[in-house]
Design an enzyme around this catalytic site. Sequence first.
Site, PDB file in Angstrom:
ATOM      1  N   HIS A 191      33.739  -1.110  11.822  1.00 30.83           N
ATOM      2  CA  HIS A 191      33.297  -2.177  12.740  1.00 30.83           C
ATOM      3  C   HIS A 191      34.104  -2.165  14.041  1.00 30.83           C
ATOM      4  O   HIS A 191      34.274  -3.207  14.676  1.00 30.83           O
ATOM      5  CB  HIS A 191      33.422  -3.558  12.091  1.00 30.83           C
ATOM      6  CG  HIS A 191      32.869  -3.618  10.702  1.00 30.83           C
ATOM      7  ND1 HIS A 191      31.549  -3.929  10.443  1.00 30.83           N
ATOM      8  CD2 HIS A 191      33.437  -3.378   9.493  1.00 30.83           C
ATOM      9  CE1 HIS A 191      31.342  -3.901   9.127  1.00 30.83           C
ATOM     10  NE2 HIS A 191      32.473  -3.551   8.527  1.00 30.83           N
TER      11      HIS A 191
ATOM     12  N   SER B  13      35.877   8.253  41.297  1.00 28.38           N
ATOM     13  CA  SER B  13      34.966   7.266  41.864  1.00 28.38           C
ATOM     14  C   SER B  13      34.999   7.382  43.378  1.00 28.38           C
ATOM     15  O   SER B  13      36.037   7.651  43.970  1.00 28.38           O
ATOM     16  CB  SER B  13      35.407   5.864  41.430  1.00 28.38           C
ATOM     17  OG  SER B  13      34.928   4.896  42.336  1.00 28.38           O
TER      18      SER B  13
ATOM     19  N   LYS C  51      40.332   5.689  39.783  1.00 25.91           N
ATOM     20  CA  LYS C  51      39.517   5.966  38.595  1.00 25.91           C
ATOM     21  C   LYS C  51      39.511   7.424  38.167  1.00 25.91           C
ATOM     22  O   LYS C  51      39.500   8.332  38.971  1.00 25.91           O
ATOM     23  CB  LYS C  51      38.064   5.555  38.869  1.00 25.91           C
ATOM     24  CG  LYS C  51      37.880   4.073  39.065  1.00 25.91           C
ATOM     25  CD  LYS C  51      37.661   3.351  37.767  1.00 25.91           C
ATOM     26  CE  LYS C  51      36.276   3.650  37.287  1.00 25.91           C
ATOM     27  NZ  LYS C  51      35.830   2.750  36.262  1.00 25.91           N
TER      28      LYS C  51
ATOM     29  N   GLU D 228      29.703  10.864  28.989  1.00 25.04           N
ATOM     30  CA  GLU D 228      28.603   9.914  29.163  1.00 25.04           C
ATOM     31  C   GLU D 228      27.276  10.658  29.334  1.00 25.04           C
ATOM     32  O   GLU D 228      26.239  10.239  28.811  1.00 25.04           O
ATOM     33  CB  GLU D 228      28.866   9.022  30.377  1.00 25.04           C
ATOM     34  CG  GLU D 228      30.045   8.081  30.180  1.00 25.04           C
ATOM     35  CD  GLU D 228      30.549   7.515  31.503  1.00 25.04           C
ATOM     36  OE1 GLU D 228      29.737   6.983  32.277  1.00 25.04           O
ATOM     37  OE2 GLU D 228      31.751   7.628  31.775  1.00 25.04           O
TER      38      GLU D 228
END
Length: 459
Positions: A154, A275, A281, A288
């Site tokens: 979980h 970024s 970043k 992704e």
Amino acid sequence: MKLWEGRFDAPTAADADAFNESLSFDKKLWRADITASVAHVTMLGKSGILTEEESETIRAGLHAIYEDIERGALVIQGAEDIHSFVENELVARVGQVGKKLHTARSRNDQVATDMRLYVRASADKAMALIKDLIGALLARAKESVGYVMPGFTHLRKAQPINCAQYFNAYSEMFLRDLDRFAALRKRMNVMPLGSAALAGTSWPIDREVTRTLLGFDEMSQNSLDAVSDRDFVAEYLFAASLAMAHLSRLCEDTILYTSDEFGYWNIPDAYSTGSSIMPQKKNPDICELVRGKTGRAYGHLMGILTTIKGIPLAYNKDMQEDKEPFFDTEKTLFDCLSIYTAIVRTLTLNVNAMFEAAGGGYATATDVADYLAKRGIPFRDAHAVTGKLVRYCIEKGKTLPSLSLEEFRAASPVFEADILKTVTTRASAEGRNSVGGSSTEAAKAGIASIKKRLKKYPV
Ligand code: ARG
């Protein structure tokens, strides 16, 4: 020139041609198409359907076309599909005899054969790439047998696990993928050539000759089924989809574990992105993208299943719609497997951060409950006593390993001094020595078992 224009008075409309054509994508089949045609014409010669001389002339023409395409001297364009292209080119090169190539054959058994040859080679490549990925995971597992990391359920810390066991879990998934590709490759290695348009042929063909030349294990036993069966494409797309699902799960773990919040791993700069606005970043774009591309594979699987579901026997042009989803899935799978193998190879592991994190969240509570249960307390009661101890820790701001023997004994007189060793992070992971468990011994056995099973699949 169209292969079928004899029956027509007027040419097809330009928009109909553009809509109907498949050359723009089925040109990828050129190697398979020529290979199958070479086998077919060899068989026609051996069976006496063409003279050996005719057969040889056509074969030489096909070989020359193959070589010219391979070295870029011949561009595939200007025909309805790859079959028409090759045949037109052949006739242009060898003359009238080239028109005999299509004796005892139809584009229906031709395209079914081409597709099987192509998908078979693609399954081999998928297997080789999956093996590479498992090799990378095995190397990480070997290096991490001594490392402890948090195991989650979980997405809450559950129990400390062995880092090698973690990497082995993904190897197990990809081993199943490997096995799925091997199984579908075996099942699909059946030759449709010789089925002609749908009903077989009256020509005295020898299918055994083409079967052997093309490396098929068997030949199809029903011509209606053979020309209209695209199960193998659906099976490939399913195997690819499930492999993508496994990759996508690994991506999700990578994205989480490399975040500041987790900090267990780092993706090197070479496989990270930045970024345009936020200078600080470092983003996991590649992970992704792999996760995102999984949706493409699933979509194509649904596409092919839907395409084949309503097709009356035998061949229908709907079947042309097997190609673009297949080619796109194949590319997606290969790209994702390759790039992720590189990511697995180059990840860096923050061993201490993983270890520290593994001790948080009262992750050794199960060991405390097991300790009591092993000394005669029914597990349900042991669970309750341990639950109270956890609540005590939460209230006092303590961890389970930091409790004193007195604090343990206040919860239950069954606790002895050895609880203080049992409750540590490392002892917890080491204690799970069941087959496939988190102990060093079990993780090493896991590696050995994966290596052994991997050997079953020659590249
Ligand atoms: N491009 C077609 C396909 O992919 C080739 C077979 C055409 N056959 C036919 N009967 N029109 O299925």
